[in-house]
Scaffold this motif. Structure first.
Motif, PDB file in Angstrom:
ATOM      1  N   GLU A  35       4.687  -4.596  -5.189  1.00 54.39           N
ATOM      2  CA  GLU A  35       4.741  -5.276  -3.891  1.00 54.39           C
ATOM      3  C   GLU A  35       4.758  -4.257  -2.764  1.00 54.39           C
ATOM      4  O   GLU A  35       4.089  -4.425  -1.748  1.00 54.39           O
ATOM      5  CB  GLU A  35       5.959  -6.199  -3.819  1.00 54.39           C
ATOM      6  N   ARG A  51       1.334  -2.947  -2.393  1.00 56.22           N
ATOM      7  CA  ARG A  51       0.467  -3.937  -1.747  1.00 56.22           C
ATOM      8  C   ARG A  51       0.643  -3.925  -0.242  1.00 56.22           C
ATOM      9  O   ARG A  51      -0.313  -4.069   0.508  1.00 56.22           O
ATOM     10  CB  ARG A  51       0.808  -5.335  -2.314  1.00 56.22           C
ATOM     11  N   ARG A  52       1.880  -3.694   0.179  1.00 59.81           N
ATOM     12  CA  ARG A  52       2.159  -3.676   1.619  1.00 59.81           C
ATOM     13  C   ARG A  52       1.830  -2.336   2.257  1.00 59.81           C
ATOM     14  O   ARG A  52       1.883  -2.198   3.478  1.00 59.81           O
ATOM     15  CB  ARG A  52       3.645  -3.955   1.858  1.00 59.81           C
TER      16      ARG A  52
END
Length: 169
Positions: free
Chosen positions: A162, A165-166
């Motif tokens: 995550e 992804r950011r």
């Protein structure tokens, strides 16, 4: 198969949301009714046909599909009631149950005599409210559940992915 024949302007006049919209924009009220009937069709599996009187839209006698809903504008000098009665007779057979949504008392008795079942505008509005609540519940449940990964991973690895992804490190 179940078929619901809807007296379009009867529903628009009887449903508070559509009646208020009608005063500002009749075409928008018709479109909103068709959208609601598309939701009804998707949930119930009924074939839905919405019939509008020609006297509100002069010179138009047509049939078209919108959101998989059959929309019919009657020809001049033909009422929605007359068209619905004809359709109830022509579509009725052993494997088909016709339902007619109208609050026109005379129309209800005429249709009932053809073997069709009636729904008043109020009954259909209540049923639509229930359907819309069910749709909202399902959407909320889908939004709340996390998408399942195809590969089982730990929470720690999921956090790392995550962050990647950011664009975080």
């Amino acid at each position: 198969m179940d078929i619901l024949l809807v007296d379009g302007y009867n529903m628009i006049g009887a449903w508070p949301e559509l009646n208020a919209l009608k005063d500002r924009d009749l075409a928008a009220a018709r479109d909103r009714l068709v959208e609601k009937m598309a939701e009804y069709q998707a949930v119930t599996g009924f074939r839905v046909i919405v019939v509008f009187d020609a006297h509100y839209v002069q010179g138009i006698a047509k049939t078209y599909q919108n959101h998989k809903i059959e929309v019919i504008f009657t020809k001049e000098n033909e009422t929605a009631d007359e068209r619905i009665e004809k359709m109830a007779i022509s579509l009725n057979n052993r494997r088909t149950q016709i339902h007619v949504a109208t609050s026109d008392f005379t129309e209800q008795w005429s249709i009932f005599g053809q073997g069709a079942l009636r729904k008043s505008a109020r009954e259909l509005l209540i049923e639509m409210g229930s359907i819309e609540k069910g749709i909202a519940r399902n959407v909320k449940k889908i939004q709340e559940t996390k998408p399942v990964s195809k590969i089982p991973i730990s929470e720690e690895v999921a956090e790392i992915f995550e962050k990647w992804r950011r664009g975080e490190k």
